[in-house]
Design an enzyme around this catalytic site. Sequence first.
Site, short mmCIF file in Angstrom:
data_model
loop_
_atom_site.label_atom_id
_atom_site.label_comp_id
_atom_site.label_asym_id
_atom_site.label_seq_id
_atom_site.Cartn_x
_atom_site.Cartn_y
_atom_site.Cartn_z
N GLN A 140 43.64 40.10 39.78
CA GLN A 140 43.10 40.17 41.13
C GLN A 140 42.78 38.74 41.55
OE1 GLN A 140 42.02 43.95 41.97
NE2 GLN A 140 43.22 43.00 43.59
N SER A 142 37.00 39.75 38.12
CA SER A 142 37.06 41.21 38.24
C SER A 142 37.61 41.76 36.94
CB SER A 142 37.99 41.65 39.39
OG SER A 142 39.34 41.57 38.96
N THR A 143 37.28 43.01 36.64
CA THR A 143 37.87 43.69 35.49
C THR A 143 39.04 44.52 36.01
OG1 THR A 143 35.69 43.62 34.50
CG2 THR A 143 37.29 45.01 33.40
N HIS A 144 39.95 43.86 36.70
CA HIS A 144 41.10 44.51 37.30
C HIS A 144 42.36 43.90 36.71
CE1 HIS A 144 38.34 45.11 41.09
NE2 HIS A 144 37.87 45.73 40.02
N ASN A 145 42.50 43.99 35.40
CA ASN A 145 43.69 43.51 34.72
C ASN A 145 44.75 44.59 34.81
OD1 ASN A 145 41.01 43.00 33.12
ND2 ASN A 145 42.19 41.14 32.92
#
Lengths: 588, 273
Positions: free
Chosen positions: A348, A514-517
Amino acid sequence: MTATRLKPVDVVTVGVGVSGTILGKELTDAGLQVVGLERGAPRDTHPDFDMPGIHDELKYSRRFELMQDLSRETLSFRNAPGETALPMRQLGSFLPGEGVGGAGVHWNGQTWRFLPWDFETRSRSIARYGKDALAADCTSQDWGVSYADLEAHYDRFEQVYGIGGRAGNLHGEIRPGGNPFEGPRSRDYPNPPMQDSYATALFAQASTALGYHSFPMPSANMTRGYTNPYGQTLGPCVYCGYCERFGCEMGAKASPQTAVLPALLASPRYQLRTRANVLRVNLDSQRKRAVSVSYVDARGREFEQPAEIVLLTSYVFGNVRHLLLAGIGRPYDPVANQGVVGRNYAYQCISGVTAFFEDKAFNPFMGAGALGQVVDEFNGDNFDHSGLGFVGGGFIACSSTGTRPIESHPVPPGTPRWGGAWKKAVAHYSGRSLGIVAHGAVQSYRTNYLDIDPTYRDACGLPLLRMTFDFHDNERRMSEYLTARAEAIARALAPSAVSAAARSGRYSIVPYQSTHNTGGAVMGADPATSAVNPYLQSWDVPNVFVVGASAFPQNAGYNPTGTVGALSYRVADAIRERYLQRPGPIAG
Amino acid sequence: MDLSSSRRNFLKAVTALGAAGLPPADADAPPPASASAPAAGSGTALMHPAHHGAHRGAVPGEAEAFQCLTGPEAAFVEAAIGVLIPADELGPGAREAGVATFIDRQLAGAFGTAARTYRLGPWPEGTPEQGFQSRLTPREIYRAGIAESDAYCRTHYGRGFDALEALQREEVLKGLEAGSIALESVAAPLFFSLLLANTQEGFFADPMYGGNRDKAGWRLAGFPGVAAAYVDEIGKHNVPYRVEPVSIGDVQQGRAPVDAHGHALHTRLDKRS
């Protein structure tokens, strides 16, 4: 070590988070015996998230109590293929979960459907902007499914997770107060939107004055008491402001624990095994079929669990690492641009604007993880990109997620980092600032990928996953464009000072973003460019399904969990309605 | 600066004690909750008398004894954190708020020993984007960083850091922050950023960790600590919500009343009820 061979079951899930619990529930309901293997500990609303202990910023937000313990397992990182990857020794840029519920315990609850465009990024970009719309090294592609294919699955997830929001497009009819850019919905959200805070109300006013369509962020923080289709009752959110990085003491944030697990654990066909760290997926001699998974338990004993179907339902990194360690699918080679496992890792691209005021009181410690107002004018292909030099975009939002003073004490630009002047600025501006975020997409590129690290190993002696990743010009230009729009909204509020920083330079693994890997085991219609088919089934080993954001071919300008939930239901339907009838590759 | 005489005396007392390497005694603040009987005056609805007995015979100050920092290290930390967050007319600084105790506790525990950090080698320095790569634990970084910074001060100023004038302390901290002062065992900016981060943590973390004494950090930032149910407050726009902050200990030990779900029933400090 000799492994103890256990009694065969129908299904094993490697990981018990958002996707593992949904698949466990759906498949036990279909009559299958399911074992859930979770590397971490059991945890639940009570007693683990009880008051007052859960309101501890140091423990949860700074020492990452609910997140992955890196002393046992981490990954290595470098910006570019020519560099030496080094281990991520401390958590920073992203926060994978550990324990029952996974990252679905400490998330904020911002729950999106991706845009119809997001599923056809490559073909639609080329159709609208010509064959050079994407950079030469950009490997973004279509998903092999359309928004219409996923609509019913999104709807199901929203019903189970009790999402509160306001429909912007109901059966193709644009509705006031919702997101006019969203794909058509078959029905409205199950719950109403959240209350506005002062900050989000101001953002909505300023955005509307600028001609944008502000709408409430879709929220998994319950806006009223709610009983979901699994019979689980979630309490109403009290806006205490401890969502992100915390468990919810009220059971008011939808999570595996609150929305699914109690119903799943009640099934005699389900067995949850915690502190069960999966070492590998074992294949038959032809390497065309998974026969079992091996794991080590809390006491260090090794077990082999045979299963008819293996579901990889851990976080992005666990899913891809298990494929690579088991040799399922061909590893990606960025030089030849061939192979599929590890391909198209994305992330992100988030930037922020902070507006400071002299005479406003925001009470920023109040809030909820998904309390926000959003404009979607600059997401996906909702605007004309001609001449802009990038594709994609992101939402722009003001959120009142609840702030705490160690992590959040914004001071105007030019303030010293410490000392008396810093202290005065903290005292004066605490409660007098609001933040606006530009939540940008990231396209996929040949040089952004996951593979096996040649040097570093985990506590089990297995090699770490290696991440090679950087932002590209597409993302930097997009971030500049989005941040300027976010800043214009902030300035419309006539603040006394503004700080704005577009994402520029190299990606750093240090500051939280963000933890949006996403990606690494991407879905698609072509086995040459995807690890799993449009049902998230491995092209190479058809009794393995790889479920999660690992399937995203590139990342959209939204939080991923809504789409992770939708894909989980798609897999459940595919297994129940198609695979079980005829085990093997699911065609078209 | 126009200080009242009591404030001036208080600052003098702090300086004298700090220079001797002792924990500061804040004459203006009530004793810390952990060291004595519960503070009177806050809610009594959920008092737990059983807790009172647990503190009988506790020696005031016992809980502030250093577990980890040596005398000279404690003196260095006290002197440094007093510059990073100074006491002033707005209220106590990091020293007075017990941040040295906080840092000592953190270094003595899981954080100090890097319990959740990946610690296997090799350890090339790496790029800034690759983040923390030191072979040392935070406790070891403090130990080396303090000793080597102090050695620098003795060479350049003829005395240790804690004996420097205020402006000299600031100069040294800026040098560590920028890396213009070179340390042998650890990059100076790494040591400095750890010290700064821990100082802010100690100033703003729940008082049960030893810092934020009398909730000085929370009072400064207007932070209520343990939250109330704000469902009826969030919609009151542009109305400041000022309350007496509530700690985890206040709730656990019955000094602060709570609702049925355990959320604090805050005492308002503003005019509204």
